[in-house]
Design a protein around this motif. Structure first.
Motif, PDB file in Angstrom:
ATOM      1  N   ALA A 115      24.726   3.893  -1.910  1.00 27.65           N
ATOM      2  CA  ALA A 115      24.137   5.224  -1.724  1.00 27.65           C
ATOM      3  C   ALA A 115      24.112   5.991  -3.034  1.00 27.65           C
ATOM      4  CB  ALA A 115      24.918   6.001  -0.671  1.00 27.65           C
ATOM      5  N   GLY A 116      25.126   5.789  -3.877  1.00 27.82           N
ATOM      6  CA  GLY A 116      25.158   6.474  -5.155  1.00 27.82           C
ATOM      7  C   GLY A 116      24.383   5.751  -6.237  1.00 27.82           C
ATOM      8  N   TRP A 117      24.072   4.477  -5.982  1.00 30.22           N
ATOM      9  CA  TRP A 117      23.384   3.665  -7.006  1.00 30.22           C
ATOM     10  C   TRP A 117      21.862   3.664  -6.839  1.00 30.22           C
ATOM     11  CZ3 TRP A 117      20.463  -0.830  -6.148  1.00 30.22           C
ATOM     12  CH2 TRP A 117      20.077  -1.519  -7.285  1.00 30.22           C
ATOM     13  N   GLY A 118      21.380   3.544  -5.610  1.00 28.48           N
ATOM     14  CA  GLY A 118      19.954   3.328  -5.384  1.00 28.48           C
ATOM     15  C   GLY A 118      19.165   4.596  -5.134  1.00 28.48           C
ATOM     16  N   ASP A 119      17.847   4.455  -5.173  1.00 25.70           N
ATOM     17  CA  ASP A 119      16.946   5.556  -4.803  1.00 25.70           C
ATOM     18  C   ASP A 119      16.932   5.723  -3.287  1.00 25.70           C
ATOM     19  OD1 ASP A 119      16.241   5.740  -7.513  1.00 25.70           O
ATOM     20  OD2 ASP A 119      14.654   4.236  -7.263  1.00 25.70           O
ATOM     21  N   ALA A 120      17.179   4.620  -2.596  1.00 22.77           N
ATOM     22  CA  ALA A 120      17.236   4.645  -1.126  1.00 22.77           C
ATOM     23  C   ALA A 120      18.129   3.507  -0.671  1.00 22.77           C
ATOM     24  CB  ALA A 120      15.837   4.487  -0.533  1.00 22.77           C
ATOM     25  N   HIS A 121      18.712   3.655   0.504  1.00 20.94           N
ATOM     26  CA  HIS A 121      19.508   2.566   1.066  1.00 20.94           C
ATOM     27  C   HIS A 121      19.369   2.590   2.578  1.00 20.94           C
ATOM     28  CE1 HIS A 121      22.383   5.842   1.824  1.00 20.94           C
ATOM     29  NE2 HIS A 121      22.977   5.036   2.693  1.00 20.94           N
ATOM     30  N   ARG A 159      17.289   0.095  -2.573  1.00 26.28           N
ATOM     31  CA  ARG A 159      16.153  -0.049  -3.488  1.00 26.28           C
ATOM     32  C   ARG A 159      16.361   0.874  -4.667  1.00 26.28           C
ATOM     33  NH1 ARG A 159      12.550   1.778  -0.523  1.00 26.28           N
ATOM     34  NH2 ARG A 159      12.260   3.806  -1.518  1.00 26.28           N
ATOM     35  N   ARG A 160      16.101   0.331  -5.851  1.00 28.17           N
ATOM     36  CA  ARG A 160      16.135   1.143  -7.063  1.00 28.17           C
ATOM     37  C   ARG A 160      14.920   0.780  -7.882  1.00 28.17           C
ATOM     38  NH1 ARG A 160      21.317   1.961 -11.067  1.00 28.17           N
ATOM     39  NH2 ARG A 160      20.385   3.517 -12.442  1.00 28.17           N
TER      40      ARG A 160
END
Length: 503
Positions: free
Chosen positions: A85-91, A104-105
């Motif tokens: 959640a903190g890494w991607g644009d969406a999860h 997704r990132r």
């Protein structure tokens, strides 16, 4: 699950790849190495293990790009979700029940699954999820050794406890543990073996083949949708024939596509007909050869084309049901194209293919013999127009299916058929250019027909429309005034014109 010491058959000693080979594989992953490093550091910083696993690792050693990035981790699903959640644009957590979290990132999509140690009830195929605590135990539950390789992150340490790299080099499909247990866990893995044979040119380990033969009937507990998807992947592979032969030889096809082994008609002592099964596989191979490049124009039938390949494989499935030995010593299959079209539609519906695919394949099967009425080119322009309109948007596929259906070893006959079809295609192009047959319509539309005859929309108007369409196909463009005259002549012969009914 079996212990790592009980593979499907004696396996080569596990060995690390040479430094050069590993560098080549990592170099092939270069576009995503920043992502791998970042995720590795993210999970390691939170006290968890994470590894790239399965297809992406296998494909890196093959010099191929995998469309998916799959990871396995010691982190629990909730922990993985917080990190992504903190890494991607969406999860998303749609697979959380089974330990999988997606994210997704930018243009990169990843799936991260908690170490697994699944068990199944072997009846409904519903998994009983049990999370594991180490990478090696997670890898042993995977389908084949070549998919049981991993790269620990962020170090890129290669992990191959079940000799998957050696099996990949030998192109052999072997299970990390006992194949009987592996296929009991998920019978679809047997179809996956056939698919990998088609995709990678791999062959079956003897123990794997034996287990597939013994457990073929357990495929019945797998959903039609999963079977359909695996079968489609097989058909779209570079060498589908190899996979199809495995399905037939192991008995899997008897469970999901019984019409295919049924083509192995018993050849009579006088060899009065060709092997329909072998013929169908050759037609499939020849149809594939006629596909256009993947990025080609639509009229080239860009490959791989599922509709064309299904039609090529199934075009003769009506023959077993229609075979008849004639008094003169010949063999006939009268109307096998009509029977086959119905059979193809029924089977594809059972496999849960979409309506458009079912309709298109059945139509191609129904039309695949139409060309043989062309003879030496005696068809009128009217017959050619009907050939075009009956094929509709399937015309280019029909061209390829018809050409592929010639498997005669008689060179003169093959050349004659090819020349004749060349001539038909030339006529088709000429007529299409002259008359735009791809958009052929009667020369009066529904409103005009209603006005000329003074009738309301309904079945009667539909009959009038079909009549004018037949005139258009038989005679070509005749102009609106002539069309009105022909319509009125037709109307005078209809009983409704005498009774005054407009319905």
């Amino acid at each position: 699950m079996p212990s790592p010491s009980s593979p499907s058959s004696s396996s080569p000693a596990t060995a690390q790849p040479s430094a050069a080979l590993l560098r080549q594989a990592v170099a092939h992953l270069a576009p995503v190495v920043p992502i791998l490093t970042e995720l590795g550091q993210l999970f390691a910083g939170a006290g968890h293990e994470i590894a790239l696993v399965g297809g992406p690792v296998r494909d890196a050693f093959l010099g191929r790009t995998s469309p998916d990035l799959d990871f396995t981790t010691s982190a629990a699903p909730d922990q993985t979700q917080r990190l992504l959640a903190g890494w991607g644009d969406a999860h998303w957590d749609i697979g959380k029940e089974f330990g999988t979290i997606g994210a997704r990132r930018g243009d990169v999509t990843v799936e991260v699954t908690t170490y697994r140690a699944d068990a199944y009830d072997h009846q409904t195929r519903k998994p009983v999820v049990a999370f594991g605590d180490n990478l090696e135990d997670d890898l042993v539950r995977r389908d084949f050794t070549m998919n049981a390789m991993a790269l620990r992150l962020p170090s890129l340490e290669f992990v191959d406890p079940y000799a998957g790299l050696a099996d990949l080099a030998r192109k052999v499909l072997r299970t990390p543990g006992s194949p009987e247990v592996s296929f009991a866990d998920d019978p679809l893995r047997m179809m996956r073996a056939a698919r990998f044979a088609a995709q990678l040119g791999a062959h079956l380990d003897p123990a794997v083949e034996q287990a597939m033969r013994e457990r073929a009937k357990t495929l019945q507990i797998v959903s039609a949708e999963r079977i359909r998807d695996e079968f489609s992947k097989l058909l779209l592979a570079p060498q589908p024939r190899a996979g199809l032969e495995i399905l037939v030889e192991t008995g899997l096809a008897d469970q999901m596509l019984p019409e295919l082994p049924a083509l192995k008609l018993e050849v009579d002592e006088h060899h009065r007909h060709k092997d329909v099964y072998e013929h169908s596989l050759i037609v499939l191979e020849q149809a594939i050869a006629l596909e256009g490049p993947a990025d080609g124009p639509a009229d080239s039938v860009p490959g791989p084309d599922l509709v064309l390949r299904l039609a090529a494989l199934l075009h003769d499935i009506g023959k077993p049901a229609t075979r008849k030995f004639e008094d003169g010593g010949g063999v006939s299959f009268h109307h096998h194209e009509v029977v086959g079209a119905k059979m193809a539609a029924k089977r594809l519906k059972a496999l849960r293919y979409d309506k458009e695919t079912v309709k298109a394949v059945a139509r191609l099967v129904e039309l695949h013999l139409r060309f043989h009425g062309y003879g030496e080119g005696q068809w009128t322009d009217s017959a050619v127009r009907r050939y075009i309109t009956d094929a509709g948007p399937l015309l280019q596929r029909l061209h390829r299916l018809t050409r592929s259906d010639s498997t005669t070893r008689n060179r003169r006959k093959a050349e004659r058929l090819s020349r004749t079809y060349d001539e038909l295609e030339v006529r088709i192009v000429r007529l299409q250019e002259q008359e735009e047959l791809g958009r052929v319509r009667p020369e009066l539309d529904g409103n005009q027909i209603s006005e000329v005859l003074g009738i309301k929309p309904g079945p009667l108007l539909g009959r009038a429309y079909k009549y004018l369409l037949s005139v258009r196909l038989d005679e070509g463009p005749i102009g609106e005034e002539a069309a009105k005259e022909r319509l009125l002549q037709w109307w005078a012969d209809q009983p409704e014109s005498q009774t005054g009914s407009t319905q």
